[in-house]
Design an enzyme around this catalytic site. Structure first.
Site, PDB file in Angstrom:
ATOM      1  N   TRP A  34      -1.156 -12.744  11.353  1.00  0.00           N
ATOM      2  CA  TRP A  34      -2.108 -12.961  10.289  1.00  0.00           C
ATOM      3  C   TRP A  34      -1.801 -13.853   8.814  1.00  0.00           C
ATOM      4  CZ3 TRP A  34      -0.887  -8.613  12.073  1.00  0.00           C
ATOM      5  CH2 TRP A  34       0.147  -7.661  11.198  1.00  0.00           C
ATOM      6  N   ARG A  35      -0.525 -14.687   8.522  1.00  0.00           N
ATOM      7  CA  ARG A  35      -0.062 -15.032   7.690  1.00  0.00           C
ATOM      8  C   ARG A  35      -0.107 -16.589   8.544  1.00  0.00           C
ATOM      9  NH1 ARG A  35       5.199 -12.402   5.398  1.00  0.00           N
ATOM     10  NH2 ARG A  35       3.887 -10.566   4.431  1.00  0.00           N
ATOM     11  N   GLU A  84      -7.007  -6.883   7.292  1.00  0.00           N
ATOM     12  CA  GLU A  84      -6.327  -6.380   6.741  1.00  0.00           C
ATOM     13  C   GLU A  84      -7.036  -4.864   6.632  1.00  0.00           C
ATOM     14  OE1 GLU A  84      -4.790  -6.313   3.149  1.00  0.00           O
ATOM     15  OE2 GLU A  84      -4.235  -8.360   3.817  1.00  0.00           O
ATOM     16  N   GLN A 100      -3.937   1.517   6.764  1.00  0.00           N
ATOM     17  CA  GLN A 100      -4.011   2.584   6.657  1.00  0.00           C
ATOM     18  C   GLN A 100      -2.468   2.887   7.976  1.00  0.00           C
ATOM     19  OE1 GLN A 100      -7.749   3.827   6.141  1.00  0.00           O
ATOM     20  NE2 GLN A 100      -6.991   5.884   4.903  1.00  0.00           N
ATOM     21  N   LEU A 109      -5.521   2.801  16.709  1.00  0.00           N
ATOM     22  CA  LEU A 109      -5.166   2.982  14.737  1.00  0.00           C
ATOM     23  C   LEU A 109      -5.245   3.770  13.910  1.00  0.00           C
ATOM     24  CD1 LEU A 109      -6.480  -0.513  15.305  1.00  0.00           C
ATOM     25  CD2 LEU A 109      -4.151   0.059  14.942  1.00  0.00           C
ATOM     26  N   TYR A 162      -7.924   6.540  11.884  1.00  0.00           N
ATOM     27  CA  TYR A 162      -8.967   6.143  10.927  1.00  0.00           C
ATOM     28  C   TYR A 162     -10.312   5.493  10.965  1.00  0.00           C
ATOM     29  CZ  TYR A 162      -4.653   8.516   8.222  1.00  0.00           C
ATOM     30  OH  TYR A 162      -3.937   9.082   7.613  1.00  0.00           O
ATOM     31  N   TYR A 182      -8.747  -4.275  -3.218  1.00  0.00           N
ATOM     32  CA  TYR A 182      -7.817  -4.392  -3.012  1.00  0.00           C
ATOM     33  C   TYR A 182      -8.234  -5.816  -2.062  1.00  0.00           C
ATOM     34  CZ  TYR A 182      -3.748  -5.774   1.014  1.00  0.00           C
ATOM     35  OH  TYR A 182      -2.973  -6.074   1.364  1.00  0.00           O
ATOM     36  N   ASP A 202      -1.824  -3.386  -3.674  1.00  0.00           N
ATOM     37  CA  ASP A 202      -2.231  -2.514  -2.609  1.00  0.00           C
ATOM     38  C   ASP A 202      -1.176  -1.751  -3.468  1.00  0.00           C
ATOM     39  OD1 ASP A 202       0.760  -4.112  -2.428  1.00  0.00           O
ATOM     40  OD2 ASP A 202      -0.095  -3.461   0.106  1.00  0.00           O
ATOM     41  N   CYS A 219      17.475  -3.018  -5.523  1.00  0.00           N
ATOM     42  CA  CYS A 219      17.856  -3.626  -6.670  1.00  0.00           C
ATOM     43  C   CYS A 219      19.305  -4.862  -6.220  1.00  0.00           C
ATOM     44  CB  CYS A 219      18.187  -2.702  -7.850  1.00  0.00           C
ATOM     45  SG  CYS A 219      17.135  -2.096  -8.189  1.00  0.00           S
ATOM     46  N   CYS A 243      18.124  -7.253  -4.333  1.00  0.00           N
ATOM     47  CA  CYS A 243      16.515  -8.352  -4.883  1.00  0.00           C
ATOM     48  C   CYS A 243      17.086  -9.523  -5.801  1.00  0.00           C
ATOM     49  CB  CYS A 243      15.938  -6.831  -6.133  1.00  0.00           C
ATOM     50  SG  CYS A 243      14.363  -7.951  -6.439  1.00  0.00           S
ATOM     51  N   CYS A 258      14.213  -8.299 -13.847  1.00  0.00           N
ATOM     52  CA  CYS A 258      13.376  -7.052 -13.639  1.00  0.00           C
ATOM     53  C   CYS A 258      13.562  -5.644 -14.797  1.00  0.00           C
ATOM     54  CB  CYS A 258      13.182  -6.389 -12.024  1.00  0.00           C
ATOM     55  SG  CYS A 258      12.679  -4.892 -12.007  1.00  0.00           S
TER      56      CYS A 258
HETATM   57  S1  SF4 Z   1      12.374  -5.006  -7.939  1.00  0.00           S
HETATM   58 FE1  SF4 Z   1      13.354  -4.330  -9.628  1.00  0.00          FE
HETATM   59  S2  SF4 Z   1      13.774  -1.757  -9.348  1.00  0.00           S
HETATM   60 FE2  SF4 Z   1      12.419  -2.864  -7.008  1.00  0.00          FE
HETATM   61  S3  SF4 Z   1      14.306  -3.727  -6.289  1.00  0.00           S
HETATM   62 FE3  SF4 Z   1      13.660  -5.844  -7.739  1.00  0.00          FE
HETATM   63  S4  SF4 Z   1      15.029  -4.945  -9.174  1.00  0.00           S
HETATM   64 FE4  SF4 Z   1      14.823  -3.099  -7.843  1.00  0.00          FE
END
Ligand code: SF4
Length: 234
Positions: A41-42, A54, A59, A97, A99, A137, A155, A216, A219, A225
């Site tokens: 769907w992308r 969607e 669910q 599926l 629901y 959403y 979401d 993190c 990330c 963040c």
């Molecule tokens: S968005 Fe923030 S809290 Fe979430 S994994 Fe990344 S650094 Fe961590």
């Protein structure tokens, strides 16, 4: 007023961390370009296909939806074919599926679009929300993913990322509206970038900033963040 196809204005949310939003966006978009999954769907901007995906994803996890998505669209290749199908057949096509209310709502949505909109799914989130089974959403997601409008779509994955990144200590009261306001404020104005931003932040919540664990250290937005920065501190 900035230019663009922005669909709704929200009041400014009181987050001291929003100054980092431009860098958050830049890092998220770059990460998504490199690491976003190639999901069926992308690859489409067909509003009917996006709507079907969607409804299925409401669910059901991504890894289960793929096969059902293709099978359903083979059976009902257009919104007209779905609208004309008998209720029992649509329900049977949803087997596996669960629901089933989603199948009934999708069917009613198709009938309403064919009857009242000449078979054309609207692009405006407010209009989309009037359709059966389409909540806030889903309306934002279809506006963004099918029409590349700069519409927020929050979401559970997106809400988690936004809360940890921008509202780490926000009280539960009115948190949902703050998260929607933040999403509306930080989403890019250009449609293509808005599409990638919404896909990217969902992907981050699904793969890195998960409900079970916030990874993190892996990330891409850790340095901007609020939660991630605390973990960087000695
Ligand atoms: S968005 Fe923030 S809290 Fe979430 S994994 Fe990344 S650094 Fe961590």
């Amino acid at each position: 007023m900035r230019k663009g196809n922005r669909v709704r204005q929200f009041p400014s949310p009181p987050s001291q961390f929003l100054g980092r939003a431009p860098e958050f966006r830049r890092r998220l978009l770059r990460w998504f370009r490199r690491h976003g999954r190639d999901l069926p769907w992308r690859r489409t901007r067909d509003p009917y296909h996006v709507m079907v995906s969607e409804f299925m994803l409401q669910q059901t996890p991504v890894w289960r939806v793929g096969a059902y998505y293709h099978r359903f669209l083979e059976r009902y290749p257009s919104i007209e074919s779905l609208a004309a199908a008998p209720t029992g057949m649509v329900r049977e096509s949803w087997d596996g599926l669960g629901y089933y209310r989603r199948a009934a709502n999708l069917h009613r949505m198709a009938q309403e679009v064919v009857r009242d909109h000449a078979g054309v799914i609207p692009s405006d989130p407010a209009e989309l929300r009037r359709l059966p089974g389409v909540g806030r959403y889903t309306a934002g997601a279809v506006a963004s993913f099918a029409f590349e409008r700069s519409a927020p779509a929050v979401d559970t994955n997106v809400a988690r990322v936004l809360r940890r990144a921008f509202h780490p200590r926000a009280p539960a009261k009115a948190l949902t509206s703050r998260l929607w306001a933040t999403a509306a404020q930080i989403i890019p104005h250009r449609g293509k970038s808005a599409w990638a931003f919404n896909q990217g932040i969902m992907e981050l919540g699904a793969l890195i900033c998960t409900a079970r664990v916030a990874k993190c250290g892996e990330c891409p937005v850790q340095s901007v963040c609020a939660t991630g920065r605390r973990r960087l501190s000695p």
